[in-house]
Design a protein around this motif. Structure first.
Motif, PDB file in Angstrom:
ATOM      1  N   LEU A   9     -13.233   3.897 -11.766  1.00  0.00           N
ATOM      2  CA  LEU A   9     -13.280   2.966 -10.644  1.00  0.00           C
ATOM      3  C   LEU A   9     -11.882   2.480 -10.285  1.00  0.00           C
ATOM      4  O   LEU A   9     -11.518   2.407  -9.095  1.00  0.00           O
ATOM      5  N   GLU A  10     -11.102   2.186 -11.285  1.00  0.00           N
ATOM      6  CA  GLU A  10      -9.750   1.665 -11.051  1.00  0.00           C
ATOM      7  C   GLU A  10      -8.881   2.692 -10.323  1.00  0.00           C
ATOM      8  O   GLU A  10      -8.112   2.334  -9.416  1.00  0.00           O
ATOM      9  N   HIS A  11      -9.009   3.946 -10.730  1.00  0.00           N
ATOM     10  CA  HIS A  11      -8.191   4.970 -10.080  1.00  0.00           C
ATOM     11  C   HIS A  11      -8.618   5.172  -8.626  1.00  0.00           C
ATOM     12  O   HIS A  11      -7.764   5.265  -7.735  1.00  0.00           O
ATOM     13  N   VAL A  12      -9.914   5.259  -8.381  1.00  0.00           N
ATOM     14  CA  VAL A  12     -10.399   5.444  -7.007  1.00  0.00           C
ATOM     15  C   VAL A  12      -9.951   4.281  -6.130  1.00  0.00           C
ATOM     16  O   VAL A  12      -9.517   4.471  -4.980  1.00  0.00           O
ATOM     17  N   GLN A  13     -10.047   3.064  -6.655  1.00  0.00           N
ATOM     18  CA  GLN A  13      -9.606   1.905  -5.874  1.00  0.00           C
ATOM     19  C   GLN A  13      -8.115   1.992  -5.564  1.00  0.00           C
ATOM     20  O   GLN A  13      -7.685   1.705  -4.432  1.00  0.00           O
ATOM     21  N   ALA A  14      -7.317   2.396  -6.551  1.00  0.00           N
ATOM     22  CA  ALA A  14      -5.868   2.489  -6.333  1.00  0.00           C
ATOM     23  C   ALA A  14      -5.542   3.525  -5.263  1.00  0.00           C
ATOM     24  O   ALA A  14      -4.689   3.290  -4.383  1.00  0.00           O
ATOM     25  N   VAL A  15      -6.205   4.682  -5.319  1.00  0.00           N
ATOM     26  CA  VAL A  15      -5.955   5.726  -4.329  1.00  0.00           C
ATOM     27  C   VAL A  15      -6.389   5.263  -2.945  1.00  0.00           C
ATOM     28  O   VAL A  15      -5.684   5.463  -1.948  1.00  0.00           O
ATOM     29  N   LEU A  16      -7.568   4.633  -2.870  1.00  0.00           N
ATOM     30  CA  LEU A  16      -8.069   4.177  -1.577  1.00  0.00           C
ATOM     31  C   LEU A  16      -7.158   3.104  -0.975  1.00  0.00           C
ATOM     32  O   LEU A  16      -6.892   3.105   0.234  1.00  0.00           O
ATOM     33  N   ARG A  17      -6.677   2.204  -1.802  1.00  0.00           N
ATOM     34  CA  ARG A  17      -5.744   1.190  -1.299  1.00  0.00           C
ATOM     35  C   ARG A  17      -4.447   1.827  -0.805  1.00  0.00           C
ATOM     36  O   ARG A  17      -3.907   1.445   0.248  1.00  0.00           O
ATOM     37  N   TYR A  18      -3.957   2.810  -1.538  1.00  0.00           N
ATOM     38  CA  TYR A  18      -2.701   3.471  -1.169  1.00  0.00           C
ATOM     39  C   TYR A  18      -2.841   4.203   0.172  1.00  0.00           C
ATOM     40  O   TYR A  18      -1.959   4.104   1.033  1.00  0.00           O
ATOM     41  N   ILE A  19      -3.973   4.918   0.342  1.00  0.00           N
ATOM     42  CA  ILE A  19      -4.151   5.707   1.563  1.00  0.00           C
ATOM     43  C   ILE A  19      -4.496   4.815   2.750  1.00  0.00           C
ATOM     44  O   ILE A  19      -3.968   5.001   3.857  1.00  0.00           O
ATOM     45  N   SER A  20      -5.385   3.841   2.543  1.00  0.00           N
ATOM     46  CA  SER A  20      -5.854   3.018   3.668  1.00  0.00           C
ATOM     47  C   SER A  20      -4.872   1.915   4.052  1.00  0.00           C
ATOM     48  O   SER A  20      -4.948   1.368   5.162  1.00  0.00           O
TER      49      SER A  20
END
Length: 509
Positions: free
Chosen positions: A256-267
């Motif tokens: 969950l932490e990794h997906v959130q980090a990637v989504l924050r970075y891209i969005s």
């Protein structure tokens, strides 16, 4: 026991190939690594696959379309004498298809540029989830007599001039031929000595289902940003592309932490995820086997070619391999095939695979987080908005322009046969369900009938006029629905015997 064919992989490609081989009476064993075919990734929303025109035609010609795409068939059955289907062919649904996320308006398509097409139950692109496709194909394969063994991973193989020995688990199986349909990391491809070449990945793709604490921070739809791309089809169902060279694909657990980090970075937002319900990764690694055959070992589907899922053409490409290979391998096993028939599988399918791989690479070029890609995207967007542009992109995405280079002068040769509405009440596509070649004799020519009788064990001769024969006098159709020979002139049938010999071997009579 020596099987005629062992197939590694019980995905859609392996299962469809098993059906094709059993249609010709070939003994088939399918070995599948997974003990249970069930997977949430095969269900909606991530399991949905768009089915192209060649795939829908293949399913229709084998009597599978009703079960795999029932909604599509219900629409066609409600049509008035084919009029609604014809109208649909002229004006398909809006925005049914895209290129790198740029949807084309399908009401803007000039279908008159698609030569030799007639209304058919398979003429409107639709989709189905992987679970349904595999379930239908597995049921059909078993009903036809194919043997499917699950929980057995192919580990080693040994070939000779006459057969292939396959070790899976603690068991060894013998077959005259082995076909690797075991995916992008194919053991058969590696053990069989095939060269796999192409380009390295540029991004890690993510498909996730999440619960979002603050959903208003992420808009629906597809969004290109300075750091990547994300697409939210519905709240919490998200696809992302992080241009990291594919570094995170299958290298460690997805948290969950990794997906959130990637989504924050891209969005570019501080969106907060509260739960990770489902996640998988993928890349745009693009590779193709340099040859599809090595001795008695053949490749099909992702074992032969891999690319990003952009545009959804991977499944269709693999099913096309199976449709092309099945009847040729069966004829080779029967002993009545021309000497080079099996080699024509690679000659025909390898160029198609190469085109799809380049199509995938071109979409990645538009997705890169760079000013030049955004500029190029704007130009392609304008092009797709034109009538000629929409027609071109739709033709490529839907596969209606597929044509094999079979030689010959007639423009129909190498194309999918039109679904002629015959005067005897049948349709050409229905006549292909037995897996035999088809000679459509619209003028009921006695000399043509006499020629057809020489191949009566391999060719079904149909002497019947058609509602719209498209100016043709006669058409010879291969078992896979591809036109092998055609004539516009009554009595001009000299080339039919040569074409029959080329594709179906010497006559029996």
């Amino acid at each position: 026991m020596i099987y005629d064919v062992v197939i590694a992989g019980a995905g859609p490609v392996g299962l469809f190939l098993a059906c094709e081989l059993r249609l010709a009476g070939v003994s088939v064993l399918v070995l599948e690594q997974a003990e249970d075919p069930d997977s949430p990734l095969k269900r909606l929303p991530f399991g949905m696959r768009g089915l192209s025109a060649p795939t829908l035609e293949a399913f229709y010609r084998r009597g599978l379309l009703d079960d795999i795409a029932p909604a599509q068939r219900a629409h066609d059955d409600a049509s008035d004498g084919g009029a609604a289907a014809a109208k649909t062919a002229q004006k398909p649904r809006r925005q049914f298809g895209h290129f790198a996320g740029i949807a084309f308006d399908s009401t803007n398509i000039d279908s008159t540029k698609w030569s030799y097409r007639l209304p058919s139950p398979a003429d409107t692109p639709t989709g189905a989830d992987m679970e349904r496709i595999e379930t239908v194909l597995a049921s059909r394969a078993i009903a036809m007599g194919a043997e499917i063994r699950r929980g057995l991973r192919v580990e080693e193989l040994d070939t000779s001039d006459d057969e292939v020995s396959v070790r899976a688990g603690s068991e060894t199986f013998r077959a005259r031929w082995l076909v690797g349909c075991d995916g992008g990391r194919s053991v058969v491809r590696k053990a069989g000595g095939f060269e796999f070449v192409g380009t390295d990945p540029e991004f890690t793709g993510y498909s996730v289902r999440v619960e979002i604490a603050d959903p208003d921070k992420l808009q629906l739809g597809r969004h290109y940003t300075p750091t990547g791309m994300y697409f939210q089809a519905q709240p919490g169902t998200i696809a992302m592309a992080a241009f990291d060279g594919g570094a995170y694909h299958r290298t460690q657990p997805i948290t969950l932490e990794h997906v959130q980090a990637v989504l924050r970075y891209i969005s570019g937002t501080d969106v907060t995820l509260t739960s990770l319900l489902l996640a998988t990764t993928w890349t745009d690694r693009t590779q193709q086997a340099t040859t599809y055959r090595n001795g008695r070992v053949l490749l099909a589907g992702d074992a032969a070619h891999i690319h990003s899922p952009l545009g959804g053409q991977g499944l269709n490409l693999g099913l096309g391999d199976a449709m092309n290979l099945g009847w040729k391998l069966a004829a080779t096993l029967r002993g009545d095939a021309p000497a080079d028939l099996l080699d024509s599988y690679e000659r025909e399918r390898h160029p198609i695979g190469a085109q799809v791989l380049d199509w995938s690479r071109a979409q990645v070029a538009l997705m890169r987080p760079s000013p030049s890609s955004r500029a190029l995207e704007a130009i392609v967007h304008d092009l797709i908005g034109t009538r000629d542009g929409a027609t071109y992109f739709a033709g490529r995405v839907w596969g209606v322009g597929l044509r094999y280079d079979l030689g010959g002068d007639h423009p129909l040769v190498g194309r999918s046969t039109p679904d002629f509405d015959l005067a005897d009440g049948s349709k050409a596509g229905e006549r292909l369900r037995l897996g035999k070649a088809l000679l459509l004799d619209f003028d009921a020519d006695a000399s043509l009938a006499a020629r057809a009788r020489r191949w009566s064990d391999r060719i079904t001769h149909v002497a019947s006029d058609a509602k719209d024969r498209l100016g043709l006098s006669a058409v010879l159709v291969r078992p896979d629905g591809v036109v092998a020979w055609a004539s516009d002139s009554a009595g001009d049938h000299e080339g039919v015997a040569q074409a029959a010999t080329r594709w179906f071997g010497e006559p029996a009579h």
